[in-house]
Design a protein around this motif. Structure first.
Motif, PDB file in Angstrom:
ATOM      1  N   ASP A 196       0.834  -1.202   0.000  1.00  0.00           N
ATOM      2  CA  ASP A 196       0.000   0.000   0.000  1.00  0.00           C
ATOM      3  C   ASP A 196       0.870   1.255   0.000  1.00  0.00           C
ATOM      4  OD1 ASP A 196      -1.431  -2.250   1.591  1.00  0.00           O
ATOM      5  OD2 ASP A 196      -3.045  -0.949   0.941  1.00  0.00           O
ATOM      6  N   PHE A 197       0.348   2.348  -0.616  1.00  0.00           N
ATOM      7  CA  PHE A 197       1.092   3.602  -0.578  1.00  0.00           C
ATOM      8  C   PHE A 197       0.133   4.779  -0.723  1.00  0.00           C
ATOM      9  CE2 PHE A 197       0.804   2.551  -5.031  1.00  0.00           C
ATOM     10  CZ  PHE A 197       0.744   3.757  -5.721  1.00  0.00           C
ATOM     11  N   GLU A 198       0.656   5.982  -0.427  1.00  0.00           N
ATOM     12  CA  GLU A 198      -0.144   7.208  -0.512  1.00  0.00           C
ATOM     13  C   GLU A 198       0.620   8.268  -1.275  1.00  0.00           C
ATOM     14  OE1 GLU A 198      -2.296   8.579   3.076  1.00  0.00           O
ATOM     15  OE2 GLU A 198      -1.275   6.918   4.073  1.00  0.00           O
ATOM     16  N   ILE A 199      -0.137   9.134  -1.954  1.00  0.00           N
ATOM     17  CA  ILE A 199       0.441  10.311  -2.605  1.00  0.00           C
ATOM     18  C   ILE A 199      -0.199  11.536  -1.978  1.00  0.00           C
ATOM     19  CG2 ILE A 199       0.651  11.595  -4.767  1.00  0.00           C
ATOM     20  CD1 ILE A 199       0.724   8.961  -6.231  1.00  0.00           C
ATOM     21  N   LYS A 200       0.650  12.475  -1.552  1.00  0.00           N
ATOM     22  CA  LYS A 200       0.153  13.661  -0.848  1.00  0.00           C
ATOM     23  C   LYS A 200       0.738  14.924  -1.458  1.00  0.00           C
ATOM     24  CE  LYS A 200      -0.401  11.360   3.644  1.00  0.00           C
ATOM     25  NZ  LYS A 200      -0.056  11.380   5.082  1.00  0.00           N
ATOM     26  N   GLY A 201      -0.118  15.808  -1.933  1.00  0.00           N
ATOM     27  CA  GLY A 201       0.266  17.174  -2.293  1.00  0.00           C
ATOM     28  C   GLY A 201       1.272  17.330  -3.419  1.00  0.00           C
ATOM     29  N   ASP A 202       1.632  18.611  -3.674  1.00  0.00           N
ATOM     30  CA  ASP A 202       2.656  18.996  -4.649  1.00  0.00           C
ATOM     31  C   ASP A 202       2.399  18.446  -6.044  1.00  0.00           C
ATOM     32  OD1 ASP A 202       4.002  20.322  -2.659  1.00  0.00           O
ATOM     33  OD2 ASP A 202       5.325  18.646  -2.209  1.00  0.00           O
ATOM     34  N   LEU A 203       1.167  18.551  -6.499  1.00  0.00           N
ATOM     35  CA  LEU A 203       0.843  17.984  -7.805  1.00  0.00           C
ATOM     36  C   LEU A 203       0.973  18.995  -8.943  1.00  0.00           C
ATOM     37  CD1 LEU A 203      -2.086  15.657  -6.830  1.00  0.00           C
ATOM     38  CD2 LEU A 203      -0.060  14.979  -8.078  1.00  0.00           C
ATOM     39  N   SER A 204       0.996  20.261  -8.645  1.00  0.00           N
ATOM     40  CA  SER A 204       1.043  21.244  -9.730  1.00  0.00           C
ATOM     41  C   SER A 204       1.637  22.544  -9.218  1.00  0.00           C
ATOM     42  CB  SER A 204      -0.366  21.478 -10.289  1.00  0.00           C
ATOM     43  OG  SER A 204      -0.353  22.517 -11.236  1.00  0.00           O
ATOM     44  N   ASP A 205       2.316  23.255 -10.115  1.00  0.00           N
ATOM     45  CA  ASP A 205       2.828  24.581  -9.781  1.00  0.00           C
ATOM     46  C   ASP A 205       1.768  25.655 -10.000  1.00  0.00           C
ATOM     47  OD1 ASP A 205       5.323  23.528  -9.221  1.00  0.00           O
ATOM     48  OD2 ASP A 205       5.956  23.642 -11.312  1.00  0.00           O
ATOM     49  N   SER A 206       0.631  25.282 -10.566  1.00  0.00           N
ATOM     50  CA  SER A 206      -0.391  26.257 -10.932  1.00  0.00           C
ATOM     51  C   SER A 206      -1.176  26.726  -9.712  1.00  0.00           C
ATOM     52  CB  SER A 206      -1.363  25.643 -11.945  1.00  0.00           C
ATOM     53  OG  SER A 206      -2.478  26.479 -12.129  1.00  0.00           O
ATOM     54  N   PRO A 207      -1.438  28.038  -9.589  1.00  0.00           N
ATOM     55  CA  PRO A 207      -2.261  28.549  -8.486  1.00  0.00           C
ATOM     56  C   PRO A 207      -3.742  28.190  -8.644  1.00  0.00           C
ATOM     57  CG  PRO A 207      -1.736  30.318 -10.008  1.00  0.00           C
ATOM     58  CD  PRO A 207      -0.935  29.135 -10.459  1.00  0.00           C
ATOM     59  N   ASN A 208      -4.116  27.610  -9.826  1.00  0.00           N
ATOM     60  CA  ASN A 208      -5.516  27.229 -10.042  1.00  0.00           C
ATOM     61  C   ASN A 208      -5.925  26.023  -9.195  1.00  0.00           C
ATOM     62  OD1 ASN A 208      -6.014  29.205 -12.037  1.00  0.00           O
ATOM     63  ND2 ASN A 208      -5.017  27.923 -13.585  1.00  0.00           N
ATOM     64  N   TRP A 209      -4.932  25.246  -8.712  1.00  0.00           N
ATOM     65  CA  TRP A 209      -5.241  24.029  -7.964  1.00  0.00           C
ATOM     66  C   TRP A 209      -4.683  24.140  -6.556  1.00  0.00           C
ATOM     67  CZ3 TRP A 209      -8.864  21.710 -10.356  1.00  0.00           C
ATOM     68  CH2 TRP A 209      -8.892  21.664 -11.743  1.00  0.00           C
ATOM     69  N   GLN A 210      -5.440  24.779  -5.690  1.00  0.00           N
ATOM     70  CA  GLN A 210      -5.031  24.897  -4.298  1.00  0.00           C
ATOM     71  C   GLN A 210      -5.440  23.657  -3.498  1.00  0.00           C
ATOM     72  OE1 GLN A 210      -3.140  27.346  -3.276  1.00  0.00           O
ATOM     73  NE2 GLN A 210      -3.207  28.287  -5.311  1.00  0.00           N
ATOM     74  N   ALA A 211      -6.471  22.952  -3.994  1.00  0.00           N
ATOM     75  CA  ALA A 211      -6.934  21.727  -3.341  1.00  0.00           C
ATOM     76  C   ALA A 211      -6.642  20.557  -4.278  1.00  0.00           C
ATOM     77  CB  ALA A 211      -8.430  21.823  -3.044  1.00  0.00           C
ATOM     78  N   LYS A 212      -7.077  19.379  -3.880  1.00  0.00           N
ATOM     79  CA  LYS A 212      -6.858  18.195  -4.701  1.00  0.00           C
ATOM     80  C   LYS A 212      -7.514  18.357  -6.069  1.00  0.00           C
ATOM     81  CE  LYS A 212      -8.073  13.312  -5.004  1.00  0.00           C
ATOM     82  NZ  LYS A 212      -8.742  12.166  -4.365  1.00  0.00           N
ATOM     83  N   ARG A 213      -6.799  18.014  -7.120  1.00  0.00           N
ATOM     84  CA  ARG A 213      -7.365  18.066  -8.460  1.00  0.00           C
ATOM     85  C   ARG A 213      -8.370  16.937  -8.632  1.00  0.00           C
ATOM     86  NH1 ARG A 213      -2.400  18.346 -12.540  1.00  0.00           N
ATOM     87  NH2 ARG A 213      -4.077  18.719 -14.030  1.00  0.00           N
ATOM     88  N   PRO A 214      -9.404  17.127  -9.453  1.00  0.00           N
ATOM     89  CA  PRO A 214     -10.380  16.052  -9.657  1.00  0.00           C
ATOM     90  C   PRO A 214      -9.780  14.907 -10.474  1.00  0.00           C
ATOM     91  CG  PRO A 214     -10.870  17.915 -11.074  1.00  0.00           C
ATOM     92  CD  PRO A 214      -9.777  18.357 -10.163  1.00  0.00           C
ATOM     93  N   GLY A 215     -10.353  13.724 -10.306  1.00  0.00           N
ATOM     94  CA  GLY A 215      -9.938  12.576 -11.107  1.00  0.00           C
ATOM     95  C   GLY A 215      -8.958  11.666 -10.401  1.00  0.00           C
ATOM     96  N   ILE A 216      -8.763  10.476 -10.961  1.00  0.00           N
ATOM     97  CA  ILE A 216      -7.800   9.517 -10.419  1.00  0.00           C
ATOM     98  C   ILE A 216      -6.387   9.915 -10.791  1.00  0.00           C
ATOM     99  CG2 ILE A 216      -6.991   7.124 -10.596  1.00  0.00           C
ATOM    100  CD1 ILE A 216      -9.865   6.243 -10.877  1.00  0.00           C
ATOM    101  N   MET A 217      -6.216  10.382 -12.030  1.00  0.00           N
ATOM    102  CA  MET A 217      -4.890  10.766 -12.492  1.00  0.00           C
ATOM    103  C   MET A 217      -4.778  12.285 -12.519  1.00  0.00           C
ATOM    104  SD  MET A 217      -4.535   7.907 -15.503  1.00  0.00           S
ATOM    105  CE  MET A 217      -2.767   7.873 -15.536  1.00  0.00           C
TER     106      MET A 217
END
Length: 427
Positions: free
Chosen positions: A396-417
């Motif tokens: 098992d594993f988890e992915i947390k944060g730091d998904l984009s440099d864009s200010p448009n995504w302050q919260a989790k982005r929608p979708g699985i990928m």
């Protein structure tokens, strides 16, 4: 029972390992005398719980122990659990193909069962003849079969081969025909074990469409055993979780899946057990690492995820492939990969003896969430060695944060990928 169509009370099933019956005439007579006097089975106290991962001291094992539940008319109920949990034994008792050791079952309505592919097919008879044989065993009258014959053949998609002996059918054709007969029986209750896994994608879609119609119309009560958790989640509002022959939970499917996935969580690495021994290789270790080779189960969206696999190859064959499948927390398969997905010149070839194989999942690929990886291996197009069916080695594993440099995504982005796709403006 009012609206209840299946009621199970204190259901238990005792088996003696390695024997048909109890193995001795004296044991059989003692059990028979106890049964006709209404006494407890004298050997039931010797039975141990059905934990297949541990060596027991008794010859007797409880395949099921003290199962209690009720199912309402029109319900679609999933039954999940690891291999050996008692799911198929429960369905066989409900289908009356085997008798319980203890307890009571009350069923209101006719039952259609699809437990094992083609078990009532005669290999020398044609598909048409086996439709009549299978239908009769399931309780259909000849006139009912005559009326539905064309529908059954069309649903199964075997019209060209319907007058061919079924010994010449593939396993997929077997399950198509068996499911089609059971689906067209005018029954109030339908019981389906994990048999659709051998059907092709087109037929699976047809079967799921049929089950969805049942779900929406509440025309039948449906019990489904499947290791495909996304199927259970999409079809079933309620589910039963089985473990070691006992009922662990009967609740909404979301709650049951959460319980199942939580109890099966593993650490950052999986170390070899005898359970996965085979003639081709020993799986020594399965571990998640960061790019520095350190074991971990916590990643950011900017990290590459490294899956390290250590094998001891005993018999090297060209068709041997190894790989992994990644699942979302609810059991939805996201993707899988093998060491031979690229062009031949880029294959990561295994070698005899100890070897370590590394897969790299690129950064900014999966979204923030919890996941698990299952290892699998196969002889290409011939046989599974380790099948990713919920019982394979898992991390098992988890992915947390730091998904984009864009200010448009302050919260989790929608979708699985959550890949970053570059855009270009062309004037």
């Amino acid at each position: 029972m009012s609206d209840t169509v299946i009621k199970v009370e204190h259901l238990s099933k005792l088996y003696r390992l390695g024997e048909v019956g109890t193995g001795t005439i004296s044991h059989d007579l003692n059990r028979w005398f106890a049964r006709i006097r209404g006494k407890e089975d004298p050997f039931s106290k010797l039975g141990e719980s059905n934990d297949r991962t541990k060596k027991g001291s008794s010859e007797y094992v409880w395949a099921l122990q003290d199962i209690n539940f009720e199912i309402k008319r029109g319900s679609v109920v999933g039954i999940i659990g690891r291999n050996g949990a008692g799911k198929s034994t429960l369905l066989k008792i409900l289908s009356r193909t085997t008798a319980p050791t203890k307890g009571n079952i009350k069923i209101k309505g006719r039952v259609a069962s699809l437990l094992e592919v083609g078990t009532v097919f005669h290999p020398e008879l044609t598909g048409r003849e086996n439709i009549y044989l299978n239908g009769t065993i399931l309780g259909m009258r000849r006139k009912e079969i005559d009326r539905k014959l064309d529908e059954i053949v069309d649903f199964a998609g075997v019209e060209r081969y319907v007058d061919t002996p079924v010994k010449r059918y593939s396993s997929g054709m077997y399950v198509r025909l068996a499911f089609a007969v059971a689906a067209h029986l005018e029954s109030e209750i339908m019981i389906v074990d994990e048999v659709l896994a051998v059907g092709d994608l087109e037929f699976q879609k047809k079967c799921f469409g049929y089950m969805n119609k049942i779900n929406e119309s509440h025309a039948k009560t449906l019990l489904i055993v499947s290791h495909q958790l996304n199927v259970i989640k999409s079809l079933c509002k309620e589910s039963i979780l089985m473990a070691n022959g006992t009922l662990q939970k009967f609740d909404t499917t979301d709650k049951v899946l959460t319980e199942y996935l939580y109890t099966n969580k593993s650490s950052s690495s999986w170390v070899r057990t005898e359970k996965y021994d085979n003639k081709y290789f020993d799986l020594m270790e399965l571990e998640l690492q960061n790019e520095d080779g350190e074991p971990t189960t916590i990643f950011t969206g900017m990290d590459n995820i490294v899956l390290s696999v250590e094998l001891n190859v005993k018999q090297l064959v060209p068709e041997l492939i190894v790989g992994f499948a990644i699942y979302a927390e609810d059991g939805t398969l996201i993707f899988w990969a093998t060491n031979k997905d690229e062009k031949v010149e880029n294959w990561a070839e295994l070698s005899s003896g100890k070897c370590r194989l590394k897969f790299v999942i690129p950064s900014r690929f999966l979204n923030e969430s919890s996941y698990f990886i299952e290892f699998f291996a196969a002889i290409h197009y011939r046989e599974w060695i380790i099948n990713p069916d919920g019982t394979a080695p898992r991390v098992d594993f988890e992915i947390k944060g730091d998904l984009s440099d864009s200010p448009n995504w302050q919260a989790k982005r929608p979708g699985i990928m959550a890949p970053l796709i570059k855009s270009t403006i062309i004037n």
